[in-house]
Design an enzyme around this catalytic site. Structure first.
Site, PDB file in Angstrom:
ATOM      1  N   ILE A  75       0.814  -1.219   0.000  1.00  0.00           N
ATOM      2  CA  ILE A  75       0.000   0.000   0.000  1.00  0.00           C
ATOM      3  C   ILE A  75       0.843   1.262   0.000  1.00  0.00           C
ATOM      4  CG2 ILE A  75      -1.996  -1.062   1.089  1.00  0.00           C
ATOM      5  CD1 ILE A  75      -1.060  -0.055   3.748  1.00  0.00           C
ATOM      6  N   GLY A  76       2.169   1.131   0.033  1.00  0.00           N
ATOM      7  CA  GLY A  76       2.997   2.328   0.003  1.00  0.00           C
ATOM      8  C   GLY A  76       4.473   2.005   0.059  1.00  0.00           C
ATOM      9  N   GLY A  97       8.413   4.035   0.752  1.00  0.00           N
ATOM     10  CA  GLY A  97       9.092   5.247   1.176  1.00  0.00           C
ATOM     11  C   GLY A  97      10.589   5.117   1.051  1.00  0.00           C
ATOM     12  N   VAL A 121       5.310  -0.503   2.898  1.00  0.00           N
ATOM     13  CA  VAL A 121       4.199  -0.700   3.817  1.00  0.00           C
ATOM     14  C   VAL A 121       3.203  -1.666   3.177  1.00  0.00           C
ATOM     15  CG1 VAL A 121       2.388   0.386   5.172  1.00  0.00           C
ATOM     16  CG2 VAL A 121       4.503   1.628   4.693  1.00  0.00           C
ATOM     17  N   LYS A 167       4.989  -1.809   8.264  1.00  0.00           N
ATOM     18  CA  LYS A 167       6.073  -1.044   7.642  1.00  0.00           C
ATOM     19  C   LYS A 167       7.353  -1.856   7.768  1.00  0.00           C
ATOM     20  CE  LYS A 167       8.489   3.407   7.830  1.00  0.00           C
ATOM     21  NZ  LYS A 167       8.556   4.722   8.500  1.00  0.00           N
ATOM     22  N   ASP A 192       9.301  15.829   9.163  1.00  0.00           N
ATOM     23  CA  ASP A 192       9.022  15.311   7.815  1.00  0.00           C
ATOM     24  C   ASP A 192       7.524  15.352   7.541  1.00  0.00           C
ATOM     25  OD1 ASP A 192       9.599  14.315   5.340  1.00  0.00           O
ATOM     26  OD2 ASP A 192       9.748  12.230   5.965  1.00  0.00           O
TER      27      ASP A 192
END
Length: 777
Positions: free
Chosen positions: A542-543, A545, A550, A565, A671
């Site tokens: 789903i993501g 970085g 993740v 994560k 961040d």
């Protein structure tokens, strides 16, 4: 001769001299605290038939000499810490085996192909271990087999889609009563031949595998089933009507699949049903009122489907219901008064529907209720006074409705209430200040524009007593002049703040030592996460970085939906980011921070270091996806209205205000950007990703001991979202306890922008103040 010392809390090692008892036929040492390895001397007991060593702390390999005891009938070493492979010849060297119980260890390798040679086997347990590979297709030769447990292992995963062929072989086992193959890697189409399995079968568990196909229509042939579990798979089609003929069924688990169609009303014929779990499918139509015939039903989960219509009164009349989950559907109408009949009810989740009318006061009869979530509906009217009887309530969610009237003072007296959300309604009057209302992070009343009073952290207007219009005008003029004076003073003070900012930039760094999450958090292993995420499948990604990826996952132990994560430890700085995030999140808790569930620092199946963080799953993704949707993304047809944008900004500001002033040592995120702001089911914003977080010294005067450096811009390289910092500054200005506190939030920003932020923020404060004054006239 038999030696039975089971269930005696024995400690230390198994004495090797036991191997000298040459006449020993049965040795039982189960359910003790024995440790160390199994003595090789036990292989000298040539007359031994039963060896029971389960549920201890034994470790190491099973001595090869034991596999030569051809007289053994029962061999049980389950629930220990043993490892290694099981010899492929086991079925040949132990031909008299009837009971082979190896589950709950760290064994690896495959199931011995010779196992069917021990044709008298009655019970086989290879579950909760690390066995892998295909299952022998000749298991059907075990005609006396009654129990086969291979659940929670890693069987399957071979080439092709033939991992389920062993099921067809098992149709020859006419005495089979128990078959558990859940949570493996068995891939393939669900064979229709499962309806030809033994009619003595009471449990059939195939969930948690990449299984395709549909549920056979003749599933009713297995009429003795007590439990049927085909969940977290890719099964499609409809739920067969024949399921209603399984009169002995107590648990039906078909959740997290791709089932469609209607819920068969025939399920109401299963009067002894205790658990029915169908959530996470594509079922539509009405909830069958016939479910009211299941008078022993304790858990009913129909959430995350496409169900419509009203909530049947018959379902709410089931006296045994403990948990009812119907959220995330399209249900309409009111919440029936019969809800008060469920005296055993502990959880009621009906959020994200289209329910309307008033919340029934009869809910106060559910004295055991612990979790009540009615958010994101169209309920109206006052919060019923009947809720004051819910002394067991821990979570009460009534946000995003049309509720009006005052907040009941009785909510102050709930003894164990942990979180209360009344946000985004039309409530008015004074906010209570006792009980849960003492802790601003434990409740939310945002989005109720007519509230006043409460604790100072809410920064709500004071509750004014009624007075003459003339007196009201004089107060308005006083407030206007006060605001203008404050504006001039703030502009003068801005230069002082710039000087303070430059002084802070010279402060020395003294980073806090990182520490891992404390033992109060859930313990999970790499294996748990491996299974929860479907082997870290790209379908669950789903993501991504800078420091990792993740994944979405479901924990087996309680079916919790989580975000995992996984740190890419090959990336420079990833380990430091992991430690920083653990340190930042271990002692902070706020409704607008992403809730951390636990952390995992372990090794993977290859022996490499593995680090991961588990967070509460946010169904609506990141703010970035809503502001800048992908052309092919899931949010392209949805957008944020002005109210939602303001709510999100306020949520983020609230989180920052907590981090800077209410969590012990102040924390600077460093961040903050839309991709690090996540949205839950209620579109409530949660700030996440504390991999770059730093701590500030509480002593403002002791800048030499400041625990963070503010030199330069921190966060994503080359990234400052246009307009985003200004909005966050405005919100932090409004919600912070002082102007200097608001200014501290932006210590990481460029100096030349600071004066601009201050000027813009001051202008907005004036505008907001004037609008509020005129609105009260």
């Amino acid at each position: 001769m038999s030696l039975n010392l089971g269930r005696n809390n024995l400690i230390n090692n198994i004495p090797p001299p036991i191997g000298n008892l040459s006449s020993l036929v049965s040795l039982s040492l189960h359910f003790n605290i024995l440790e160390g390895s199994i003595p090789n001397e036990l292989g000298h007991l040539m007359k031994l038939q039963y060896l029971q060593l389960s549920s201890n702390k034994l470790s190491g390999l099973i001595p090869p000499s034991i596999y030569n005891l051809s007289s053994i009938v029962g061999f049980s070493v389950g629930a220990n810490q043993l490892y290694g492979n099981i010899p492929a010849s086991l079925g040949l060297t132990l031909p008299n085996l009837k009971y082979l119980l190896l589950g709950g260890n760290a064994f690896t390798g495959s199931m011995p192909v010779s196992l069917p040679n021990a044709s008298g086997l009655v019970a086989v347990d290879f579950g909760s271990s690390y066995f892998s590979g295909p299952l022998p297709e000749n298991l059907g030769r075990l005609h006396d087999l009654r129990q086969l447990n291979i659940g929670n292992s890693t069987f399957g995963g071979g080439e092709g889609d033939n991992d389920l062929s062993f099921l067809t072989s098992l149709t020859n086992c006419s005495r089979l009563e128990y078959l558990d193959a859940t949570a493996n890697q068995l891939r393939g189409t669900l064979p229709d031949t499962i309806v030809n399995l033994s009619t003595h079968l009471t449990l059939l568990g195939l969930g948690g595998n990449p299984i395709y196909g549909s549920i056979p229509t003749d599933i009713s042939n297995l009429f003795n089933l007590n439990s049927l579990g085909i969940f977290r798979s890719f099964v499609m089609g409809t739920i067969p009507i024949g399921v209603g003929k399984l009169q002995n069924l107590q648990g039906l688990y078909l959740y997290s699949n791709r089932l469609s169609g209607r819920i068969p009303s025939s399920i109401g014929n299963i009067t002894g049903l205790v658990k029915l779990s169908l959530f996470g499918n594509r079922l539509h139509g009405r909830i069958p009122s016939s479910l009211g015939n299941c008078r022993h039903l304790e858990g009913l989960s129909l959430s995350a489907n496409e169900l419509n219509g009203t909530i049947p009164k018959e379902v709410l009349s089931i006296p045994s219901l403990i948990g009812l989950r119907i959220e995330d559907n399209f249900l309409v109408g009111s919440l029936p008064l019969e809800v008060g009949n469920m005296e055993q009810l502990q959880e009621l989740h009906a959020a994200n529907n289209k329910l309307m009318g008033e919340i029934p006061s009869e809910l106060g009869n559910c004295l055991k209720l612990e979790l009540l979530n009615l958010s994101n509906n169209f309920f109206q009217g006052a919060i019923p006074l009947g809720l004051k009887n819910l002394k067991s309530i821990k979570l009460l969610e009534l946000s995003h409705n049309n509720l009006s009237g005052h907040i009941p003072v009785a909510l102050e007296k709930f003894p164990i209430l942990e979180y209360l959300d009344l946000s985004s309604n039309d409530l008015d009057g004074e906010v209570p200040q006792q009980g849960i209302f003492k802790n601003s992070s434990a409740f939310s009343v945002l989005g109720n524009k007519r509230l006043c009073g409460g604790i100072p952290q809410l920064q709500l207007p004071a509750c004014l007593k009624k007075d003459s219009k003339k007196h009201g005008r004089s107060i308005s003029l006083t407030v206007i002049f006060s605001v203008i004076g404050a504006v001039l003073g703030l502009i003068l003070l801005s230069s002082i703040f710039v000087t303070l900012y430059r002084a802070r930039r010279k402060a020395s760094k003294n980073p806090l030592p990182a520490s891992f999450l404390e033992s109060k958090y859930l313990n999970v292993s790499y294996k748990d996460l491996f299974k929860a995420t479907g082997e870290f499948s790209s379908d669950n990604l789903i993501g991504e970085g800078s420091y990792g990826s993740v994944y979405k996952g479901i924990l087996d132990r309680d079916e919790t939906l989580v975000a995992v994560k996984v740190l890419n430890l090959h990336q420079r700085g990833a380990s430091r980011s992991f430690l920083a995030e653990c340190e930042a999140l271990r002692n902070i808790r706020h409704r607008n921070l992403v809730k951390i569930i636990t952390a995992c620092s372990s090794i993977d199946f290859k022996g490499d270091d593995f680090k991961a963080l588990l967070f509460e799953y946010m169904p609506n993704g990141s703010l970035e996806k809503w502001l800048h949707p992908n052309v092919h993304g899931q949010y392209e047809m949805r957008s944020l209205n002005v109210i939602q944008r303001l709510d999100i900004a306020i949520d983020v500001a609230s989180a920052l205000e907590y981090l800077h002033h209410h969590c012990g040592t102040p924390v600077v995120h460093r961040d903050l950007k839309p991709s690090n702001v996540l949205l839950d089911n209620d579109m409530c914003a949660h700030v996440g990703d504390f991999g770059l977080a730093r701590f500030l010294s509480n002593a403002a005067s002791n800048t030499s001991q400041d625990q963070t450096s503010t030199t330069g811009i921190r966060g994503s390289v080359g990234y400052i979202p246009p307009g985003n910092n200004f909005m966050l500054f405005l919100c932090s200005l409004i919600f912070s306890s002082s102007f200097f506190n608001a200014f501290q939030i932006f210590l990481n920003m460029k100096l030349e922008l600071s004066l601009l932020f201050i000027a813009c923020g001051v202008a907005n404060v004036v505008i907001v103040a004037i609008v509020r004054i005129h609105s009260k006239k």
